[in-house]
Enzyme design. Structure first.
Site, short mmCIF file in Angstrom:
data_model
loop_
_atom_site.label_atom_id
_atom_site.label_comp_id
_atom_site.label_asym_id
_atom_site.label_seq_id
_atom_site.Cartn_x
_atom_site.Cartn_y
_atom_site.Cartn_z
N LYS A 261 -8.53 86.04 38.27
CA LYS A 261 -8.52 84.92 37.33
C LYS A 261 -9.29 83.70 37.84
O LYS A 261 -9.85 82.94 37.06
CB LYS A 261 -7.07 84.51 37.01
N ASN B 218 8.78 73.88 44.72
CA ASN B 218 8.17 75.04 45.38
C ASN B 218 8.60 75.11 46.84
O ASN B 218 8.84 74.08 47.47
CB ASN B 218 6.64 74.91 45.31
N TYR C 205 8.09 90.63 33.84
CA TYR C 205 8.92 91.47 32.98
C TYR C 205 9.16 92.80 33.68
O TYR C 205 8.55 93.08 34.71
CB TYR C 205 8.28 91.65 31.59
P1 ATR Z 1 1.14 83.98 41.62
O1 ATR Z 1 -0.29 84.13 41.21
O2 ATR Z 1 2.03 85.10 41.16
O3 ATR Z 1 1.70 82.65 41.31
P2 ATR Z 1 0.90 83.08 44.32
O4 ATR Z 1 -0.22 82.16 43.92
O5 ATR Z 1 0.80 83.84 45.59
O6 ATR Z 1 1.13 84.17 43.20
O7 ATR Z 1 2.24 82.23 44.29
C1 ATR Z 1 3.47 82.78 44.55
C2 ATR Z 1 4.55 81.73 44.32
O8 ATR Z 1 5.83 82.31 44.61
C3 ATR Z 1 4.43 80.53 45.24
O9 ATR Z 1 4.91 79.39 44.58
C4 ATR Z 1 5.35 80.92 46.40
O10 ATR Z 1 5.81 79.85 47.19
P3 ATR Z 1 4.91 79.31 48.42
O11 ATR Z 1 3.87 78.43 47.81
O12 ATR Z 1 5.86 78.61 49.29
O13 ATR Z 1 4.31 80.55 49.08
C5 ATR Z 1 6.49 81.54 45.63
N1 ATR Z 1 7.35 82.42 46.44
C6 ATR Z 1 7.04 83.65 46.94
N2 ATR Z 1 8.09 84.17 47.61
C7 ATR Z 1 9.09 83.25 47.53
C8 ATR Z 1 10.44 83.19 48.00
N3 ATR Z 1 10.96 84.19 48.71
N4 ATR Z 1 11.16 82.09 47.72
C9 ATR Z 1 10.64 81.07 47.02
N5 ATR Z 1 9.38 81.05 46.53
C10 ATR Z 1 8.62 82.13 46.78
#
Ligand code: ATR
Length: 280
Positions: free
Chosen positions: A70, A155, A225
């Site tokens: 994207k 976040n 989903y």
């Molecule tokens: P996407 O495109 O699906 O948003 P991403 O850009 O990698 O994927 O973002 C993942 C999001 O999930 C982020 O906000 C991440 O938090 P961080 O910025 O701290 O990495 C969040 N996330 C992933 N695992 C998590 C967890 N166990 N607890 C809380 N937030 C989580």
């Protein structure tokens, strides 16, 4: 007759529901088109896009873009819509005489699903957006445009929430929506609508917020989903909230894409009901 071609490009893409959704939209609106799916090598997006655009089995008109392309899609377009610029990402490309137009219908898809399908008006509400990655960035602009009173962006990595809020500050001011960036840990406050845009359930980490964040009867949406949304949905239900997965957003973002490409709004609630029944 020369067939108009569309597709979804991604990696992985094999489980994508978009070909079915668009075929159904076309059927219900009497449009003549073919919508396929293309698995794109991770290092070959630009070349793969060119190949699709010059496909001689028909006339390529546009495509949807999914993970992880994207950002690249937005970067290589000749024109980028304001909402795709804010998101920094595109989920739809349209091929025009002027070049490639990029847009992002993820956010408006979510807003339409919440307001029209779930029947929850966002104006004046308290909204919590959990996450600040690509998925959160894709939906924040249209969420602000629905004019909630406040949006809190929380976040795990706090500075990413700050950066995301900063990028949307001018829009929020214009729409009279307050943007906050509370720490995720020890999160206080109560919200009418909670949107889980994290990948936490994928890692089996559970829901990263306390149940006190849910006002009684709050709407709790996961952008995912299927099994990926299960833990958040179960948590919401257990705490008196109304759970909603991302299937409606998927169909509504597709409906907006279909409208852009074909100039016709498809009957998305009907297609969502059919898709849900098919997946049960
Ligand atoms: P996407 O495109 O699906 O948003 P991403 O850009 O990698 O994927 O973002 C993942 C999001 O999930 C982020 O906000 C991440 O938090 P961080 O910025 O701290 O990495 C969040 N996330 C992933 N695992 C998590 C967890 N166990 N607890 C809380 N937030 C989580």
């Amino acid at each position: 007759m020369n067939m108009d071609l569309y597709c979804v490009m991604g990696h992985p893409v094999q489980h994508s529901r978009s070909p079915w959704i668009h075929a159904r939209f076309a059927e219900l609106t009497g449009q003549h088109l073919h919508y396929g799916k293309r698995l794109i090598p991770l290092d070959n997006f630009a070349q793969s896009l060119r190949e699709f655009m010059t496909d001689t089995t028909g006339t390529a008109r546009g495509c949807n873009i999914t993970v992880p392309f994207k950002f690249e899609a937005a970067a290589l377009a000749s024109r980028v819509s304001a909402r795709a610029k804010l998101a920094g990402a595109a989920n739809i490309l349209s091929f025009t005489l002027q070049g490639i137009d990029a847009d992002n219908t993820d956010g408006i898809g979510l807003v339409n699903d919440i307001q029209r399908n779930a029947g929850v008006a966002l104006a004046g509400r308290d909204v919590l957006l959990i996450g600040a990655g690509g998925a959160a960035a894709g939906v924040l602009g249209p969420l602000i445009e629905a004019r909630p009173a406040r949006i809190a962006i929380a976040n795990r990595t706090h500075h990413k929430a700050l950066a995301l809020a900063e990028r949307h500050r001018a829009l929020a001011l214009l729409q009279d929506t307050e943007l906050h960036t509370p720490y995720l840990k020890g999160l206080a406050g109560h919200f009418d609508v909670i949107i889980n845009a994290t990948a936490s359930s994928l890692g089996g980490a559970g829901v990263p917020i306390p149940a006190s964040a849910l006002k009684p009867g709050a709407l709790a949406c996961d952008l995912m989903y299927g099994p990926a949304a299960n833990s958040f949905m179960t948590w919401a239900l257990e705490h008196g909230a109304v759970p909603r997965d991302g299937l409606g957003m998927l169909v509504e973002q597709a409906a907006e894409a279909f409208l852009i490409w074909r100039g016709v709004r498809p009957p998305s609630p009907q297609v969502l009901a059919e898709l849900r029944a098919m997946m049960e």
